[in-house]
Design an enzyme around this catalytic site. Structure first.
Site, PDB file in Angstrom:
ATOM      1  N   CYS A   1       0.837  -1.262   0.211  1.00  0.00           N
ATOM      2  CA  CYS A   1      -0.001   0.100  -0.092  1.00  0.00           C
ATOM      3  C   CYS A   1       0.842   1.118  -0.062  1.00  0.00           C
ATOM      4  O   CYS A   1       2.113   1.127   0.073  1.00  0.00           O
ATOM      5  CB  CYS A   1      -0.847  -0.098   1.411  1.00  0.00           C
ATOM      6  SG  CYS A   1      -0.328   0.266   2.699  1.00  0.00           S
ATOM      7  N   ALA A   2       0.245   2.457   0.050  1.00  0.00           N
ATOM      8  CA  ALA A   2       1.018   3.705   0.044  1.00  0.00           C
ATOM      9  C   ALA A   2       1.977   3.582   1.082  1.00  0.00           C
ATOM     10  O   ALA A   2       3.394   3.886   0.775  1.00  0.00           O
ATOM     11  CB  ALA A   2       0.101   4.832  -0.042  1.00  0.00           C
TER      12      ALA A   2
END
Length: 105
Positions: free
Chosen positions: A9-10
């Protein structure tokens, strides 16, 4: 045989709850799995150091799918983007099923 599932994810934070839900689903199904989340910037070092069976991208980094496809294709690692609805509902069982389907034997 133990499956290694890497979520990207980010920042590596929002997927930590998903990891917990997926681990619970794996235990309930009797699946041995090493499930962990990393940020997109850490992914390369994990791919170099660990034998990963499948890579799932969080919906917020779906735009990176192409660059990860190029990295994991030669390694025989399954890759997909987690469905937005499953991610939003934190449906660990559905995401685990998605990961298991992608694992190449």
């Amino acid at each position: 045989m133990k499956k290694t599932i890497m979520l990207i994810c980010a920042a590596g934070m929002s997927t930590s709850l998903m990891v917990t839900r997926m681990q619970k689903a794996a235990e309930e199904k009797g699946i041995e799995a090493d499930i962990f989340a990393v940020s997109a910037s850490e992914a390369d070092s994990y791919l170099n150091e660990k034998k990963v069976d499948v890579l799932l991208l969080g919906p917020q980094v779906r735009f990176m799918k192409k660059q990860f496809e190029e990295k994991v294709a030669p390694l025989g690692i399954g890759l997909d983007v987690i469905q937005m609805t499953d991610y939003g509902m934190m449906n660990g069982e559905k995401v685990l099923d998605q990961a298991i389907r992608l694992i190449k034997n």
